[in-house]
Design a protein around this motif. Structure first.
Motif, PDB file in Angstrom:
ATOM      1  N   GLU A   1       1.014  -7.094  -8.956  1.00  0.00           N
ATOM      2  CA  GLU A   1      -0.087  -7.905  -8.440  1.00  0.00           C
ATOM      3  C   GLU A   1       0.286  -8.564  -7.117  1.00  0.00           C
ATOM      4  N   ASP A   2       1.531  -9.006  -6.998  1.00  0.00           N
ATOM      5  CA  ASP A   2       2.029  -9.637  -5.776  1.00  0.00           C
ATOM      6  C   ASP A   2       3.443  -9.115  -5.565  1.00  0.00           C
ATOM      7  N   ALA A   3       3.562  -8.030  -4.804  1.00  0.00           N
ATOM      8  CA  ALA A   3       4.834  -7.312  -4.691  1.00  0.00           C
ATOM      9  C   ALA A   3       5.959  -8.211  -4.188  1.00  0.00           C
ATOM     10  N   PHE A   4       5.681  -9.006  -3.152  1.00  0.00           N
ATOM     11  CA  PHE A   4       6.740  -9.815  -2.556  1.00  0.00           C
ATOM     12  C   PHE A   4       7.240 -10.889  -3.518  1.00  0.00           C
ATOM     13  N   THR A   5       6.323 -11.647  -4.109  1.00  0.00           N
ATOM     14  CA  THR A   5       6.722 -12.726  -5.005  1.00  0.00           C
ATOM     15  C   THR A   5       7.432 -12.194  -6.244  1.00  0.00           C
ATOM     16  N   PHE A   6       6.936 -11.087  -6.793  1.00  0.00           N
ATOM     17  CA  PHE A   6       7.579 -10.504  -7.965  1.00  0.00           C
ATOM     18  C   PHE A   6       9.008 -10.085  -7.651  1.00  0.00           C
ATOM     19  N   ALA A   7       9.198  -9.363  -6.544  1.00  0.00           N
ATOM     20  CA  ALA A   7      10.538  -8.899  -6.189  1.00  0.00           C
ATOM     21  C   ALA A   7      11.461 -10.077  -5.883  1.00  0.00           C
ATOM     22  N   LEU A   8      10.919 -11.102  -5.226  1.00  0.00           N
ATOM     23  CA  LEU A   8      11.719 -12.287  -4.896  1.00  0.00           C
ATOM     24  C   LEU A   8      12.206 -12.979  -6.162  1.00  0.00           C
ATOM     25  N   ASN A   9      11.297 -13.235  -7.098  1.00  0.00           N
ATOM     26  CA  ASN A   9      11.670 -13.943  -8.323  1.00  0.00           C
ATOM     27  C   ASN A   9      12.607 -13.124  -9.205  1.00  0.00           C
ATOM     28  N   LEU A  10      12.387 -11.811  -9.263  1.00  0.00           N
ATOM     29  CA  LEU A  10      13.265 -10.958 -10.066  1.00  0.00           C
ATOM     30  C   LEU A  10      14.668 -10.907  -9.462  1.00  0.00           C
ATOM     31  N   THR A  11      14.733 -10.874  -8.143  1.00  0.00           N
ATOM     32  CA  THR A  11      16.039 -10.906  -7.480  1.00  0.00           C
ATOM     33  C   THR A  11      16.809 -12.158  -7.879  1.00  0.00           C
ATOM     34  N   SER A  12      16.135 -13.298  -7.830  1.00  0.00           N
ATOM     35  CA  SER A  12      16.783 -14.562  -8.190  1.00  0.00           C
ATOM     36  C   SER A  12      17.228 -14.554  -9.649  1.00  0.00           C
ATOM     37  N   ALA A  13      16.344 -14.109 -10.539  1.00  0.00           N
ATOM     38  CA  ALA A  13      16.661 -14.126 -11.968  1.00  0.00           C
ATOM     39  C   ALA A  13      17.842 -13.226 -12.304  1.00  0.00           C
ATOM     40  N   LEU A  14      17.915 -12.050 -11.691  1.00  0.00           N
ATOM     41  CA  LEU A  14      19.016 -11.129 -11.962  1.00  0.00           C
ATOM     42  C   LEU A  14      20.359 -11.696 -11.506  1.00  0.00           C
ATOM     43  N   THR A  15      20.334 -12.536 -10.485  1.00  0.00           N
ATOM     44  CA  THR A  15      21.573 -13.083  -9.939  1.00  0.00           C
ATOM     45  C   THR A  15      22.109 -14.239 -10.768  1.00  0.00           C
ATOM     46  N   LEU A  16      21.256 -14.875 -11.548  1.00  0.00           N
ATOM     47  CA  LEU A  16      21.658 -16.112 -12.220  1.00  0.00           C
ATOM     48  C   LEU A  16      22.772 -15.901 -13.243  1.00  0.00           C
ATOM     49  N   ILE A  17      22.721 -14.819 -14.003  1.00  0.00           N
ATOM     50  CA  ILE A  17      23.766 -14.583 -15.002  1.00  0.00           C
ATOM     51  C   ILE A  17      25.121 -14.352 -14.336  1.00  0.00           C
ATOM     52  N   PRO A  18      25.226 -13.502 -13.282  1.00  0.00           N
ATOM     53  CA  PRO A  18      26.515 -13.391 -12.582  1.00  0.00           C
ATOM     54  C   PRO A  18      27.002 -14.713 -12.005  1.00  0.00           C
ATOM     55  N   PHE A  19      26.097 -15.515 -11.438  1.00  0.00           N
ATOM     56  CA  PHE A  19      26.485 -16.815 -10.896  1.00  0.00           C
ATOM     57  C   PHE A  19      26.988 -17.745 -12.000  1.00  0.00           C
ATOM     58  N   LEU A  20      26.275 -17.755 -13.132  1.00  0.00           N
ATOM     59  CA  LEU A  20      26.670 -18.620 -14.248  1.00  0.00           C
ATOM     60  C   LEU A  20      28.049 -18.228 -14.772  1.00  0.00           C
TER      61      LEU A  20
ATOM     62  N   THR B   1       0.837  -1.200   0.000  1.00  0.00           N
ATOM     63  CA  THR B   1       0.000   0.000   0.000  1.00  0.00           C
ATOM     64  C   THR B   1       0.874   1.252   0.000  1.00  0.00           C
ATOM     65  N   LEU B   2       0.238   2.395  -0.223  1.00  0.00           N
ATOM     66  CA  LEU B   2       0.982   3.660  -0.251  1.00  0.00           C
ATOM     67  C   LEU B   2       1.621   3.941   1.109  1.00  0.00           C
ATOM     68  N   LEU B   3       0.878   3.675   2.191  1.00  0.00           N
ATOM     69  CA  LEU B   3       1.431   3.892   3.528  1.00  0.00           C
ATOM     70  C   LEU B   3       2.626   2.981   3.772  1.00  0.00           C
ATOM     71  N   ALA B   4       2.517   1.730   3.357  1.00  0.00           N
ATOM     72  CA  ALA B   4       3.623   0.779   3.520  1.00  0.00           C
ATOM     73  C   ALA B   4       4.855   1.260   2.757  1.00  0.00           C
ATOM     74  N   ALA B   5       4.657   1.760   1.544  1.00  0.00           N
ATOM     75  CA  ALA B   5       5.781   2.265   0.747  1.00  0.00           C
ATOM     76  C   ALA B   5       6.422   3.480   1.404  1.00  0.00           C
ATOM     77  N   ALA B   6       5.591   4.330   2.003  1.00  0.00           N
ATOM     78  CA  ALA B   6       6.123   5.525   2.666  1.00  0.00           C
ATOM     79  C   ALA B   6       6.974   5.151   3.879  1.00  0.00           C
ATOM     80  N   LEU B   7       6.475   4.215   4.681  1.00  0.00           N
ATOM     81  CA  LEU B   7       7.244   3.778   5.855  1.00  0.00           C
ATOM     82  C   LEU B   7       8.515   3.040   5.430  1.00  0.00           C
ATOM     83  N   SER B   8       8.426   2.265   4.365  1.00  0.00           N
ATOM     84  CA  SER B   8       9.609   1.569   3.848  1.00  0.00           C
ATOM     85  C   SER B   8      10.660   2.569   3.381  1.00  0.00           C
TER      86      SER B   8
END
Length: 481
Positions: A358-377, A133-140
Motif C-alpha cells: 500500500e505504501d512501498a517506502f514506509t513499509f520497506a523503511l519500517n521493515l528495515t528497522s525491525a529486522l535490525t533490532l534483533i542484531p542490535f539487541l 509502479t511497474l516502470l519505476a520497478a524496472a528502472l530500479s
C-alpha cells in the motif's frame, strides 16, 4: 579451483583509514531516511514530542555507538561487528540469525533508496508514481545491477567513491537547514509545539517516531561491520562515534526547523521526499529541485555503502563457517562476489514485493528497522555480558562503571525499540528470519555436524511459530504490507 581452495587463498583485505571509515559510517547513515523526516515526524508528533524523541533516540544510539567502540577495543579478534558479537555471546544459531537479519535489513533498506529516487522523479514523470509502479520497478532493477557491476570492480575503489559522495550529499542537507532556519515563522513553529489534534498523548507520539529514528541511524555500526579493513583497530571505534555525532545534529535540525515552515498537518501530507516540499514552501519551486538533486546523490551514495556492508556480513560469516561455503568466494580485487550477488538478488525480490504494498517506502523503511533490532539487541546484550563477568578473551576483567552503564542503557534502548516496532513488524520479521534456517542446515551438513542442539531447536521453533502466525495474520488481513 574448489570452494575450499578459493577461501584459503582469498586475497588480503584492503586497508582503510580513519577518514574513509568515518565516511563509511556517515555515508551509511545519511541516505533516504533524512529526506523523509519532516513528514514522518509530522504524522506522529509536534515540536515537543520531536525534541523528546530525538533526546531518547540520540541517547540510546550514542550508547550503542559506544558499545561498538568498546567492543572493537575489548574484542579485536571479532570481525563483521554485529554478527560476530551475537555469535560470541549467544552461540552459533543466534549469531547466524543476527548475520542473516542484519544482511536482510540492509537489502530491504537498499530498496527504500530506489523507491525514493523514483518517487522523487515521479514529481516530473507521473508514470513513476510514488516509486511503486511497474516502470519505476524496472528502472530500479537497472540501477540495482549497475551498482552490482561497479562494486564488483573492487571494494577499495567503491569505498573511495563513497568518501567523495559523502561530502557531496551532506552539503545540500546543511543548506536546507540554513535556509529553513532563515525562513522559519515563529508563529507556525509555536502552533506546532504541542502537536496537531490528531496526535495522541506525548508517550504515544514519541513511540510513533521510534522506527523512523532507527532507520536514519542505521549505519552507526558501519565501521564495525567493515573492521577487517581498518588500518588501525582503534580507528573502528573512533569512526563510529565521530560518524554518529556528525549526523545526529543534522538529523535533529532537519526535523525541528521543518516545524517552522508549514503547519504539521500539511507537512504530514507531503509526498516523499518531504524535505523537498518543505523547502519549496520556504523558498519557492527551486527549493524542491535543489533537494531532489541532493537526494539522488545522497541515496546513491548510501546505497553503495550499504551494499558493501551487506556483502561483507555474508562473506565474513561464510569465512567463519557460519554461512554456506559458496558465499566465501572473493575476487582478486577483494570483492566477495557470491555474497554481493546474493545481496543484489535479495534486493531484487523485495523490490518486486513493493509493487503489492500500500505504501512501498514506509513499509520497506519500517521493515528495515525491525529486522535490525534483533542484531542490535544481541550486540548490546553481549557487551553487557562482557563487562559484567570475567572474560579471558577480553583481558579477563570486568568493565568499568562507565562501560557497564553504557551497555545497560544500550540494551534497554534496543529492547524498547522492539516494543515500539509493534507486533506487526515483529511477525513480518519472523517471516523473513524463519526460512533462513535452511541456510543454517546447509552449513551444518557441509560440516557433518548435528543439525540443532536442544537450545537451538527452541530458537528454531519460536521463529517458525512466529512466521506461521505472521502468514496467518497476512492471510486474514489483520496485518498488511
Amino acid at each position: 579451483m574448489s570452494q575450499a581452495g578459493t577461501t584459503a587463498e582469498s586475497p588480503p583485505a584492503a586497508k582503510l583509514t580513519l577518514t574513509t571509515l568515518t565516511a563509511m559510517v556517515v555515508g551509511s547513515m545519511v541516505g533516504a531516511g533524512v529526506f523523509s523526516l519532516p513528514s514522518r515526524f509530522a504524522q506522529e508528533t509536534g515540536v515537543l514530542g520531536a525534541l523528546v524523541a530525538w533526546a531518547v533516540a540520540g541517547t540510546g544510539m550514542l550508547m550503542l555507538a559506544f558499545v561498538f567502540q568498546n567492543l572493537a577495543v575489548r574484542r579485536p579478534d571479532l570481525d563483521a561487528g554485529v554478527y560476530a558479537y551475537a555469535k560470541a555471546g549467544f552461540g552459533e544459531y543466534l549469531g547466524f540469525f543476527s548475520a542473516f537479519g542484519y544482511w536482510a535489513s540492509a537489502c530491504v533498506g537498499n530498496v527504500t533508496y530506489w523507491v525514493l529516487i523514483m518517487s522523487t522523479l515521479g514529481a516530473v514523470f507521473p508514470a513513476l508514481g510514488d516509486g511503486d509502479t511497474l516502470l519505476a520497478a524496472a528502472l530500479s532493477t537497472l540501477g540495482l545491477w549497475a551498482f552490482f557491476l561497479l562494486i564488483r570492480r573492487g571494494v577499495k575503489e567503491a569505498a573511495a567513491i563513497n568518501r567523495i559522495v559523502t561530502v557531496a550529499k551532506v552539503v545540500p542537507i546543511l543548506v536546507f537547514v540554513v535556509l529553513a532556519l532563515f525562513c522559519l515563522d515563529p508563529k507556525v513553529f509555536a502552533a506546532n509545539w504541542g502537536g496537531a489534534a490528531y496526535a495522541g498523548p506525548l508517550f504515544d507520539q514519541v513511540l510513533g517516531t521510534m522506527l523512523a529514528t532507527v532507520f536514519v541511524f542505521l549505519g552507526v555500526e558501519g565501521a564495525s561491520v567493515y573492521s577487517r579493513h581498518a588500518k588501525r583497530r582503534e580507528d573502528v571505534g573512533r569512526a563510529t562515534v565521530l560518524g554518529f555525532l556528525s549526523v545526529f545534529a543534522v538529523f535533529a535540525s532537519v526535523t525541528i526547523v521543518s516545524y517552522g515552515i508549514l503547519p504539521m498537518g500539511e507537512t504530514a501530507e507531503l509526498r516523499q521526499p518531504s524535505m523537498a516540499g518543505v523547502l519549496e514552501a520556504a523558498v519557492g519551486p527551486w527549493g524542491e529541485v535543489f533537494v531532489s538533486a541532493g537526494l539522488i546523490v545522497s541515496v546513491l551514495g548510501a546505497y553503495l555503502a550499504w551494499t558493501l556492508m551487506a556483502a561483507e556480513v555474508l562473506f565474513v560469516a561464510a569465512k567463519d563457517h557460519d554461512m554456506p561455503r559458496f558465499l566465501s568466494r572473493a575476487t582478486p580485487a577483494d570483492v566477495p562476489v557470491s555474497a554481493l550477488l546474493m545481496s543484489t538478488l535479495m534486493s531484487q525480490a523485495v523490490l518486486v514485493v513493493t509493487l503489492f504494498s500500500e505504501d512501498a517506502f514506509t513499509f520497506a523503511l519500517n521493515l528495515t528497522s525491525a529486522l535490525t533490532l534483533i542484531p542490535f539487541l544481541l550486540a548490546a546484550a553481549f557487551a553487557l555480558k562482557l563487562v559484567t563477568r570475567p572474560d579471558p578473551l577480553a583481558g579477563g576483567g570486568r568493565g568499568t562503571p562507565r562501560e557497564i552503564t553504557v551497555a545497560a542503557v544500550a540494551t534497554l534502548y534496543t529492547a524498547f525499540l522492539l516494543y515500539a516496532a509493534g507486533l506487526k513488524f515483529v511477525l513480518v520479521s519472523f517471516i523473513v528470519y524463519a526460512p533462513a534456517t535452511l541456510l543454517f542446515v546447509k552449513v551444518r551438513r557441509e560440516q557433518g555436524r548435528r543439525l540443532f542442539s536442544p537450545g537451538e531447536l527452541v530458537v528454531c521453533a519460536v521463529s517458525v511459530v512466529g512466521a506461521v502466525l505472521g502468514l496467518l495474520a497476512l492471510a486474514s488481513g489483520w496485518i498488511s504490507l
